[in-house]
Design an enzyme around this catalytic site. Structure first.
Site, PDB file in Angstrom:
ATOM      1  N   HIS A 188     -57.888   5.280  41.952  1.00 55.83           N
ATOM      2  CA  HIS A 188     -59.315   5.571  42.133  1.00 55.83           C
ATOM      3  C   HIS A 188     -60.168   4.462  41.537  1.00 55.83           C
ATOM      4  CE1 HIS A 188     -59.815   6.967  37.874  1.00 55.83           C
ATOM      5  NE2 HIS A 188     -58.567   7.387  38.025  1.00 55.83           N
ATOM      6  N   ASP A 228     -63.498   5.065  40.943  1.00 61.81           N
ATOM      7  CA  ASP A 228     -64.571   5.664  40.147  1.00 61.81           C
ATOM      8  C   ASP A 228     -64.145   5.790  38.686  1.00 61.81           C
ATOM      9  OD1 ASP A 228     -62.704   7.643  41.123  1.00 61.81           O
ATOM     10  OD2 ASP A 228     -64.057   9.229  40.448  1.00 61.81           O
ATOM     11  N   ASP A 257     -58.378   3.217  32.799  1.00 60.72           N
ATOM     12  CA  ASP A 257     -58.427   4.348  33.744  1.00 60.72           C
ATOM     13  C   ASP A 257     -59.453   4.081  34.829  1.00 60.72           C
ATOM     14  OD1 ASP A 257     -58.024   6.818  34.876  1.00 60.72           O
ATOM     15  OD2 ASP A 257     -59.070   7.933  33.318  1.00 60.72           O
ATOM     16  N   GLU A 269     -61.927  10.780  42.037  1.00 60.84           N
ATOM     17  CA  GLU A 269     -60.868  11.360  41.215  1.00 60.84           C
ATOM     18  C   GLU A 269     -61.449  11.950  39.929  1.00 60.84           C
ATOM     19  OE1 GLU A 269     -57.542  11.861  38.410  1.00 60.84           O
ATOM     20  OE2 GLU A 269     -59.346  10.660  38.139  1.00 60.84           O
ATOM     21  N   GLU A 270     -62.450  11.277  39.371  1.00 63.57           N
ATOM     22  CA  GLU A 270     -63.042  11.736  38.117  1.00 63.57           C
ATOM     23  C   GLU A 270     -64.095  12.819  38.335  1.00 63.57           C
ATOM     24  OE1 GLU A 270     -61.646  10.980  35.549  1.00 63.57           O
ATOM     25  OE2 GLU A 270     -61.005   8.895  35.466  1.00 63.57           O
ATOM     26  N   GLU A 315     -52.287   5.908  37.213  1.00 61.74           N
ATOM     27  CA  GLU A 315     -52.870   6.570  36.035  1.00 61.74           C
ATOM     28  C   GLU A 315     -52.258   5.992  34.755  1.00 61.74           C
ATOM     29  OE1 GLU A 315     -55.333   8.536  35.742  1.00 61.74           O
ATOM     30  OE2 GLU A 315     -55.666   9.093  37.829  1.00 61.74           O
ATOM     31  N   HIS A 370     -61.511   7.413  28.684  1.00 60.45           N
ATOM     32  CA  HIS A 370     -62.709   8.267  28.624  1.00 60.45           C
ATOM     33  C   HIS A 370     -63.470   8.135  27.304  1.00 60.45           C
ATOM     34  CE1 HIS A 370     -61.491  11.238  32.072  1.00 60.45           C
ATOM     35  NE2 HIS A 370     -61.055  10.003  32.309  1.00 60.45           N
TER      36      HIS A 370
END
EC number: 3.5.1.18
Length: 382
Positions: A71, A73, A105, A139-140, A168, A354
């Site tokens: 992903h 995003d 990520d 995805e997020e 991931e 994150h």
């Protein structure tokens, strides 16, 4: 002292990180990847679904398919003033850490995938089988119009998809020390227990849903759902939110709402968990209703061609043995696995994902590129 030029992987990773693609925005990341892949001989199929950018790319026309998935995003940065280095500047500090939102990520993995594939097809232009990319910008976020929707289109057209590597950040301490060969399922529920509102001084004229529900909630929390297996821990039940009351101190509320979640193994099915939950609630004589929400089914890739190839590649490049694991939350692998695909998640160290000041060891991305490349060699070299 002259600054050493960045490797091709780090150059691309920095280009991607500098695009502020906070979910579901893509900000041109996919266009950049598509151009590189088209130059490497891939047929590119953009798939914008609702407000989400996705694309499917494939090279080759027959034989087994190895898909790279990921992903573009990223999660929001939080207060940018809290970052030591600006989140979208993609800087490499004095300790050799690549800093920026998405470094781990998972823009670093995306760069490693593209460069590994470019290198592989240059070496093996007539490689066996097919190489594919499935990339989303959702995805997020809610994940309704991203990988899940693309997979449904692929299913409808009968697209073969044998192996998939999701980028991931799976590693714990050193790159490649852990790969994910499955994930637990996630089944959520919002339980409403109905009572009867009344005055706290006249409880005999009311029915307090908090008092009524408490024993049932305690039994649900203490229930032994299954034993797990050699790949999965036992299924867990957790209450995340509990709400009741009118705000007044002298009013017995009329309803209670409890939000809960099962993280479940392949030893339990959705239907079994729902039926056992209902039986416990009925046993306590409650007036109840549950709105169920299935986020994903558990999936597992047993030792076989893909897991063996990935483990062998990690061993050759890093000299270390990898540990398969199903720990952690959900990933888009859960959607891809429904096609009968062997799915493995392999990416950088996940210690700062994150977080403010997300970062990874820059040199790890070149190692990851080599691991992806060696996996391609093992599965698709002529």
């Amino acid at each position: 002292m002259p600054v050493a030029p960045l490797s091709p992987t780090l150059e691309l990773a920095c280009e991607l990180i500098r695009r502020p693609s906070v979910t579901p925005a893509d900000e041109g990341c996919q266009e950049l990847m598509q151009k590189r892949l088209a130059d490497a001989g891939f047929a590119i199929e953009p798939m914008r679904i609702e407000d989400v950018d996705n694309f499917w790319a494939i090279r080759g026309s027959e034989g087994p398919v190895l898909c790279f998935a990921g992903h573009t995003d990223v999660v929001p940065t939080g207060p940018q003033a809290a970052w030591e280095h600006k989140p979208f500047e993609a800087s490499i500090d004095e300790q050799g850490m690549l800093r920026g939102r998405g470094a781990a990520d998972m823009k670093g993995s995306l760069a490693a995938m593209v460069v590994a594939v470019e290198r592989f097809v240059a070496e093996y232009p007539q490689h066996r089988g097919q190489i594919a990319f499935l990339i989303t910008s959702d995805e997020e976020g809610p994940a309704h119009h991203g990988t899940k929707a693309v997979v449904e289109r692929l299913r409808e057209r009968g697209q073969r998809l044998d192996w998939c590597i999701v980028g991931e950040p799976s590693s714990t301490t050193l790159l490649g020390d852990v790969v994910k060969n499955g994930r637990r399922g996630s089944l959520g529920g919002t339980l409403t227990v109905r009572g009867q509102q009344g005055h706290v001084a006249y409880p005999h004229l009311a029915k307090n849903p908090i008092h009524l529900a408490a024993p049932a909630l305690a039994e649900l929390a203490a229930e032994h759902w299954d034993d797990g297996n050699r790949f999965f821990p036992p299924t867990s039940f957790q209450i995340s939110n509990l709400n009741s009351g009118t705000g007044a101190t002298n009013v017995i509320p009329g309803t209670l709402e409890a939000v809960f979640n099962f993280r479940f193994s392949t030893e339990s099915t959705v239907e079994q968990l729902q039926q056992r939950t209902a039986a416990i609630l009925d046993r306590h004589g409650l007036d109840w209703h549950v709105d169920w929400a299935l986020s994903g089914l558990p999936f597992l890739t047993e030792p076989g061609e893909l897991l063996d190839a990935v483990a062998s590649a990690i061993r050759e490049v890093t000299g270390r043995e990898t540990t398969p694991s199903t720990s952690g939350g959900t990933s888009d692998g859960r959607f891809i696995a429904t096609l009968g695909t062997q799915v493995v998640e392999l990416g950088p160290v996940n210690a700062t994902i994150h977080q403010v000041d997300e970062r990874i060891l820059a040199s790890d991305l070149d190692v990851l590129t080599d691991v992806y490349h060696q996996t391609l060699v093992r599965l698709l070299a002529c």
